[in-house]
Design a protein around this motif. Structure first.
Motif: not given
Length: 1022
Positions: A292, A324, A367, A350-351, A296-299, A272
């Motif tokens: 990004v 995002t 990022v 959160d990533f 890599l993802h933004v959750k 995070s």
């Protein structure tokens, strides 16, 4: 007047004595100082070769003014070596040889600080963690073998065992060195009760080395016992009861700050990032745009205070990037309790990292963050912040540079060849794994004037342009987000070089000629001369030779720019760099002298020149030494002979540096066994008080012969490799004397040159008690011939034996030649050079005494001359004639000044009227018609009166009359009317009226009658 003259006479001869006495005292003190400075020991040593084998980098070292060392003698030699690089491959060997004998020993292990104990390996220990916590209770220490490469194989490298000591107990863990890198990591887990102290504590770390063992880990199970003093220190590590957070804060603008984790992340890990707002933030809407790359993802986006803020998440997928958009709305304003500038968390993002990152290689994921909200500064609306996340499948803990050596001797200014130290970068993973890094590396040297780093960051080097050295110079390395530093010590040479010559004045050796090109061409009538004469004419003069050594101190400068230097080994130690600079050394005038092999200086012809070393980089002079070759002749007074029947060697470690090794070898001289080979070490002692080993001269120029008194006792040993060696049949209980003689080479012997230049005696075995030397036989026919062995010359037998000690040296007269050689020498005496022994050079003490004696003689001479000058100056006046009578009083001189006529007439009337003309005065005739001034002399028998003159003044001034009257005793024939002791008057007689008239006007005789009367009286009296 008499008192003044007596004082002058007493002071005159005393005047020059003061400076001369001061000079005499100064010279006497200088003579005493010169005598005290003389070294009573002769600079001789056993010329055995000492060399290091299997040592990659080493130097011979010596102390200033102490070569050879004090413990060297005719039968021993001592050398100190400095080994700079460790030797993990094999222990180096030190070999001592004097043909045909040789021996060698393994160099003892290095001495470590501060225990001063030898260790077989040179290990560098690096503690990876500074502090540990209960969440990560592992301490990691990397061990690295410094030095050269080692053979690949599982059984060649040792194990390192780490010992941790804590107030709560001890722990032990071992690792085995990897052949590829020569390194290993010990990962030690501390027990949990070590962290229950309530406060931070420290654990001391130390290590020991032990041989590898059979088994899965390669190291034995031992190590539970206390290592005691055998352990080498590593350092300490801090044990903290709580794990401090590891994060990094980056401002996005004036009101918003981003807090991100400061550590690598692994695939599949969820982490995070937090946004912080100042309390004076008044905007009700905030938009955060995050971009990004794939992987890599933004959750999620979670408000830290849901009662104050709400967040909406929108995702937009692209071909290369994912965007995002997070929109935050404020529900109600913040409370008034907080400070306006205080930061508070308001949003968590959160990533998630995807699996698979290029086979375990660490990669970065960028990022991009961008903020938008009402009231934002216009210039900040388009600002973007890029944050890179290091993603790796491995849990990388540290980046460590590994160097082959931690100190570097900068010889590049002397040789022009750069010096490199290879460097490897490795990462330490969780679990103790080591991985070498070769790409995407950055590096930089903190001081390029001392040390440089290569572009590939795989080596540090010096190229010769560096101007100084330093201790602890830093080189920084970085890879991704990891950084590490390497510190090294660089020793730089302090120029100029010191060129030491065993003799700076090379003189011609009397009676020694060597084969060489003949001077000039033989005349036709001489073409039919004998072969021996042609050979002799083809010989040249032999000059002395000198050994050459090139020395230089090395030092490190302080990093703060100060002037206090740190010297390698110490301020009085010099490194011998002869093997490095010999190719760049040359003699300025090769016709005067030449340099053979970079170590021997050979005189050629009289002259003055210099030996210099030039830089291969700039052609500047690194060092210079002046030398002279003169035609003054010196003689070889004696040969100092040392028999060698074997070589012994002893090695010891020094304390000034871990690589300091001192080697001492000495000659064995026990009783020889039958058929024992004996090598003879020779030193030539010249009449100029210099010594030189025979190894400085070409063996073809030495005509050496050895003889003994016992028949068949010695045989030559050409094939054994010794320059001068013999095979002896054995010696009795009393020992065997050997007589060695030096001749010119056989082609250059003729007449007197057949007489040996010098000789010496050596004893094999025990020598007899000191007894007077037996007298030489009167003729060769009266004594039995002595067996002999010759080398490079004709047969010759020495016959003088005497002295004491293992090695006998003395001045020996050459034995008389055989009858035929003696007759030939007489016939050719006028053609060949006289073999007259040269007188010994006067010592410095004798020179001082002679100077004092000369100065004393000069002072006495000056005193006598001063007295004679005084006598001539103050006794040149002769006493008056009356002084011949002792009873007569001394005359007194009076000067009368006056203008009175009465006084003048009274003086004139006192003159005797009866004197005939010509007796009382001597009138002088004038060529101009007027009478000149005349001098009136005293009557016969009286004293000679001083002359009186009448002086004129300048025109317009008053004229006065000056008369000198001398009072002298009257002669016996004086008239009775004259009283005794009356003064004798000398009048001034004038020649003409004009001359008398101006005198009379000054006397007040203005009236013509008075003037005429006065003139008549004058004429009548004259």
């Amino acid at each position: 007047m008499n008192v003044w003259m007596a004082g002058r006479a007493a002071a005159a001869p005393r005047g020059p004595c003061g400076p001369w006495l001061c000079l005499l005292v100064a010279l006497a003190l200088d003579v005493v100082r010169v005598e005290c400075d003389q070294d009573p020991l002769d600079p001789v040593y056993l010329p055995a070769a000492l060399e290091l084998l299997d040592a990659p980098e080493h130097f011979r070292v010596q102390q200033v003014g102490r070569y050879p060392p004090a413990n060297s003698s005719l039968g021993s030699r001592s050398e100190t070596f400095l080994l700079l690089q460790p030797w993990p491959r094999a222990q180096p060997l030190l070999r001592a040889s004097y043909p045909p004998f040789a021996t060698q020993q393994v160099v003892p292990p290095r001495v470590t600080e501060p225990q001063q104990r030898p260790v077989p390996w040179d290990v560098r220990a690096v503690s990876v963690e500074v502090a540990v916590t209960p969440a990560e209770p592992h301490a990691r220490v990397l061990f690295h073998l410094k030095g050269q490469d080692w053979p690949p194989g599982p059984g060649s490298l040792p194990c390192a065992r780490l010992h941790a000591t804590h107030p709560a107990g001890t722990a032990h863990q071992a690792c085995r060195f990897q052949p590829s890198l020569g390194a290993c990591v010990v990962e030690m887990e501390f027990p949990s009760h070590w962290f229950s102290q309530g406060s931070a504590t420290r654990a001391e770390l130390a290590y020991t080395l032990e041989p590898a063992a059979e088994g899965p880990g390669g190291c034995g199970p031992g190590g539970e016992e206390d290592p005691g003093e055998q352990a080498l220190p590593v350092g300490d590590v801090e044990l903290r009861p709580a794990d401090p957070p590891q994060y990094q804060e980056v401002p996005l603008d004036e009101a918003v700050t981003l807090r991100v984790p400061d550590m690598p992340v692994r695939p599949g890990q969820l982490f995070s990032a937090a946004l912080l707002l100042q309390h004076n933030f008044t905007a009700s809407v905030l938009t955060l745009r995050i971009k990004v790359k794939k992987g890599l993802h933004v959750k999620a986006a979670r408000p830290a205070q849901p009662a104050l803020w709400t967040a909406k998440l929108d995702r937009f997928k692209g071909s290369k990037h994912h965007t995002t958009l997070i929109t935050c709305h404020r529900d109600r304003p913040a409370g008034p309790d907080s400070s306006p500038l205080e930061l508070s968390e308001f949003l968590w993002v959160d990533f998630l990292v995807e699996n698979g990152t290029s086979g375990g290689v660490a990669v970065t994921r960028p990022v991009t963050w961008q903020l938008e909200y009402p009231g934002q500064a216009p210039e900040a609306e388009k600002d973007k912040m890029v944050w890179e996340i290091l993603v790796s499948e491995r849990d990388i803990r540290a980046l460590v540079p590994l160097a082959k050596a931690e100190e570097l001797v900068n010889t590049a200014p002397l040789t022009g060849v750069p010096r490199h130290v290879p460097v490897r970068l490795v990462t330490v993973d969780s679990g103790g794994a080591l991985v070498e890094v070769t790409e995407h590396i950055g590096c930089e040297s903190a001081n390029t004037q001392v040390l440089q780093v290569s572009e590939a960051c795989d080596a540090v080097f010096v190229a010769g342009k560096e101007s100084r050295g330093a201790q602890g110079v830093q080189v920084d390395f970085w890879w991704r987000r990891l950084r590490a530093s390497l510190r090294l010590t660089v020793w730089a040479p302090l120029l100029p070089l010191r060129i030491e010559l065993t003799d700076t004045t090379l003189e011609q050796v009397r009676g020694w000629r060597v084969p060489g090109p003949a001077e000039g061409v033989l005349e036709p009538e001489a073409a039919g001369a004998e072969e021996a004469e042609r050979r002799v004419r083809g010989c040249r003069l032999q000059y002395q030779r000198a050994g050459v050594r090139f020395l230089v101190p090395f030092a490190a400068h302080p990093l703060d720019g100060g002037r206090r230097l740190t010297h390698l080994l110490g301020p009085d130690w010099l490194l011998d760099v002869s093997h490095l600079v010999a190719p760049h050394a040359r003699v300025q005038d090769p016709s005067v002298a030449s340099l053979e092999g970079g170590r021997v200086l050979v005189g050629r012809e009289p002259g003055v020149t210099s030996i210099e070393v030039r830089s291969p980089l700039s052609d500047s002079i690194l060092g210079e030494q002046v030398l002279a070759v003169t035609d003054d002749k010196v003689s070889v007074l004696e040969l100092r002979v040392q028999p060698v029947m074997g070589i012994s060697l002893a090695l010891s470690r020094g304390t000034a540096h871990p690589g300091e090794v001192t080697a001492t070898c000495w000659a064995q001289s026990a009783l020889p066994a039958p058929k024992q080979e004996v090598a003879l070490s020779l030193w030539l002692s010249f009449s100029d008080r210099t010594l030189a080993p025979a190894e400085l001269y070409n063996h073809r120029d030495l005509g050496l012969s050895v003889s003994a008194e016992e028949p068949g006792a010695v045989l030559p040993a050409y094939e054994r490799g010794a320059q001068l060696g013999v095979v002896v049949s054995g010696a009795g209980v009393k020992g065997l004397p050997l007589h060695v003689a030096l001749h010119p080479p056989e082609p250059c012997r003729r007449g007197r040159h057949r007489v040996p230049l010098a000789s010496g005696t050596a004893w094999l075995g025990l020598s007899p008690a000191p007894t007077p030397a037996p007298a030489l036989p009167s003729s060769p026919a009266q004594s039995s011939p002595a067996p002999e062995a010759s080398v490079g010359g004709e047969r010759w037998a020495a016959g003088s034996v005497g002295g004491s000690g293992d090695v006998r040296h003395k001045f020996e007269q050459a034995e008389e030649e055989a009858g035929k050689e003696k007759a030939e020498a007489r016939e050719e005496e006028e053609e060949e050079e006289e073999m007259v022994p040269a007188p010994q050079r006067v010592t410095e003490l004798e020179l001082g005494m002679y100077a004092l004696l000369g100065i004393f003689c000069l002072a006495i001479l000056i005193f006598l001359v001063n007295g004679v000058v005084f006598m001539l100056r103050y006794q040149r006046k002769e006493p008056p004639d009356g002084a011949a009578d002792p009873a007569s009083p001394q005359p007194h001189n009076w000067v009368w000044l006056g203008t009175d006529q009465e006084d003048l007439s009274r003086q004139l009337d006192r003159q005797s009227p009866g004197l005939p003309k010509g007796e009382g005065g001597c009138p002088c005739e004038s060529g101009g018609g007027g009478e000149a001034l005349t001098l009136a002399q005293a009557p016969a028998g009286g004293t000679t009166s001083s002359s009186s003159t009448l002086a004129r003044k300048e025109a317009g001034g008053r004229r006065k009359r000056v008369e000198f009257v001398t009072f002298a005793p009257a002669p016996p024939a004086q008239l009775p009317e004259e009283p005794v002791g009356a003064p004798a008057v000398q009048s001034i007689l004038v020649a003409g009226e004009e001359d008398i008239r101006w005198v009379c006007e000054d006397m007040g005789l203005k009236d013509p009658e008075e003037l005429r009367s006065y003139m008549e009286r004058i004429r009548g009296s004259s």
